[in-house]
Scaffold this active site. Structure first.
Site, PDB file in Angstrom:
ATOM      1  CG  ASP A  61      -2.001  -0.986   1.234  1.00 38.54           C
ATOM      2  OD1 ASP A  61      -1.987  -1.883   0.368  1.00 38.54           O
ATOM      3  OD2 ASP A  61      -2.901  -0.878   2.091  1.00 38.54           O
ATOM      4  CG  HIS A 117       1.734  -8.564   0.810  1.00 41.81           C
ATOM      5  ND1 HIS A 117       0.924  -9.608   1.209  1.00 41.81           N
ATOM      6  CD2 HIS A 117       1.585  -7.597   1.757  1.00 41.81           C
ATOM      7  CE1 HIS A 117       0.306  -9.293   2.334  1.00 41.81           C
ATOM      8  NE2 HIS A 117       0.698  -8.066   2.695  1.00 41.81           N
ATOM      9  CB  SER A 205       9.571   2.090   5.209  1.00 45.13           C
ATOM     10  OG  SER A 205       8.216   1.980   5.573  1.00 45.13           O
TER      11      SER A 205
END
Length: 262
Positions: A61, A117, A205
Site C-alpha cells: 500500500d 508482499h 519506508s
C-alpha cells in the site's frame, strides 16, 4: 494516556485508517508499534490474476512511481547524482542482471499498512543486508542533488528467481525512525505473488523492485503518471505489469478478463 495512545487517536481522527480492514480490534494492540505493523483481515487485499504468474502485482500500500528503465527514473524522478543500480543493490546482489532494467518505487507513508508482499511468484535466492542511514524518503529528499537516500539508507536486498520475469530484486529500505525490517520468509522458500514477505516497524519506508531489462511491460497509466512526476496511490495486489518473456505453451493474459481474487 501515553504518547502512543495519542498517536492512535490522531491517526484515527482524520480517518486515514480503515479499521474495518484490520484483523484485530484497536484494544488488541498494547503499543503503537504493534498497531503500526498490524495485519489485515483475509481478503482485504485481493490479488489480481492470481492464477497467472506472468502478471506482476503491487507489493505494498503506497505511492508508486514506475519506470520502464532506470534512465527514465533519473530523468523524471530521482535527481540525486549518486544513484545507480549497483549502488542500490550492492556488489553481492548480481546487479549486472539488472543493468538498464525496469524500476518500481513503492513509498509508504506512516498511516499506511506496513506489511509488504511479493509482486511475483518464485524462489528466494538470497538476502543481502546493507547498512546505512535512516534519511526520510519523501519526494524532497529523493529529488535532492546532494545525496541519494536509496543508495545511502539502510536496506535489505532480496533476489527472487522467477519463471516469467527472470530475476527480480526486492529492496526493503528503512527511513526515518525505521531501524527494523522484519522478514516472514527465508532463503530457499517458494512464494506466490501476494504472499506476505515482511514488515517495517514504526516510521517512513520504501520498497523498490528492479526487474531485468525487457522482462516486464509496466501498466501504461503507471508509466504515464510517473513521466509527469506524479505518484499513483496503489494497494497490495493491484496489477503492476505483464511479463514480456514468451513461453510456447502460454500466451499473454487477457487483462480485460482478469479479476481480483482474495
Amino acid at each position: 494516556m501515553d504518547l502512543s495512545h495519542v498517536m492512535y487517536l490522531l491517526l484515527l481522527s482524520v480517518d486515514q485508517i480503515k479499521m474495518a480492514e484490520v484483523k484485530y480490534p484497536l484494544e488488541h494492540f498494547k503499543t503503537f508499534n504493534e498497531f503500526f505493523i498490524r495485519e489485515l483481515k483475509p481478503g482485504a487485499r485481493p490479488i489480481a490474476c492470481m492464477e497467472r504468474d506472468d502478471v506482476a502485482v503491487c507489493g505494498a500500500d503506497s505511492r508508486l512511481m514506475a519506470f520502464q528503465n532506470v534512465e527514465d527514473s533519473l530523468r523524471f524522478w530521482i535527481k540525486g547524482q549518486k544513484f545507480s543500480v549497483q549502488g542500490l543493490l550492492g556488489k553481492e546482489s548480481s546487479f549486472n542482471a539488472f543493468t538498464n532494467g525496469s524500476l518500481v518505487i513503492f513509498r509508504l507513508a506512516p498511516q499506511d499498512y506496513h506489511r509488504f508482499h511479493f509482486p511475483v511468484s518464485g524462489t528466494i535466492e538470497k538476502f543481502v543486508d546493507i547498512p546505512g542511514c535512516l534519511f526520510t524518503v519523501n519526494p524532497i529528499a529523493v529529488n535532492s542533488k546532494y545525496c541519494n537516500v536509496f543508495t545511502e539508507n539502510k536496506r535489505v536486498v532480496s533476489i527472487i528467481s522467477t519463471r516469467d520475469f527472470g530475476k527480480v530484486a526486492f529492496v526493503a529500505i528503512g527511513a526515518t525512525m525505521v531501524g527494523s525490517i522484519t522478514f516472514t520468509k527465508k532463503k530457499g522458500d517458494y512464494v506466490r505473488k501476494g504472499d506476505e514477505f515482511g514488515y517495517f516497524s514504526f516510521g517512513g519506508s520504501t520498497v523498490i523492485c528492479v526487474f531485468e531489462k525487457d522482462s516486464i511491460k509496466i501498466d501504461k497509466d503507471l508509466l504515464e503518471n510517473s513521466a509527469r512526476s506524479l505518484e499513483t496511490l496503489v494497494a497490495v495486489g493491484m496489477t503492476l505489469g505483464v511479463s514480456k518473456k514468451k513461453h510456447p505453451e502460454v500466451g499473454l493474459p487477457n487483462l480485460d478478463k482478469c479479476v481480483l481474487q482474495a
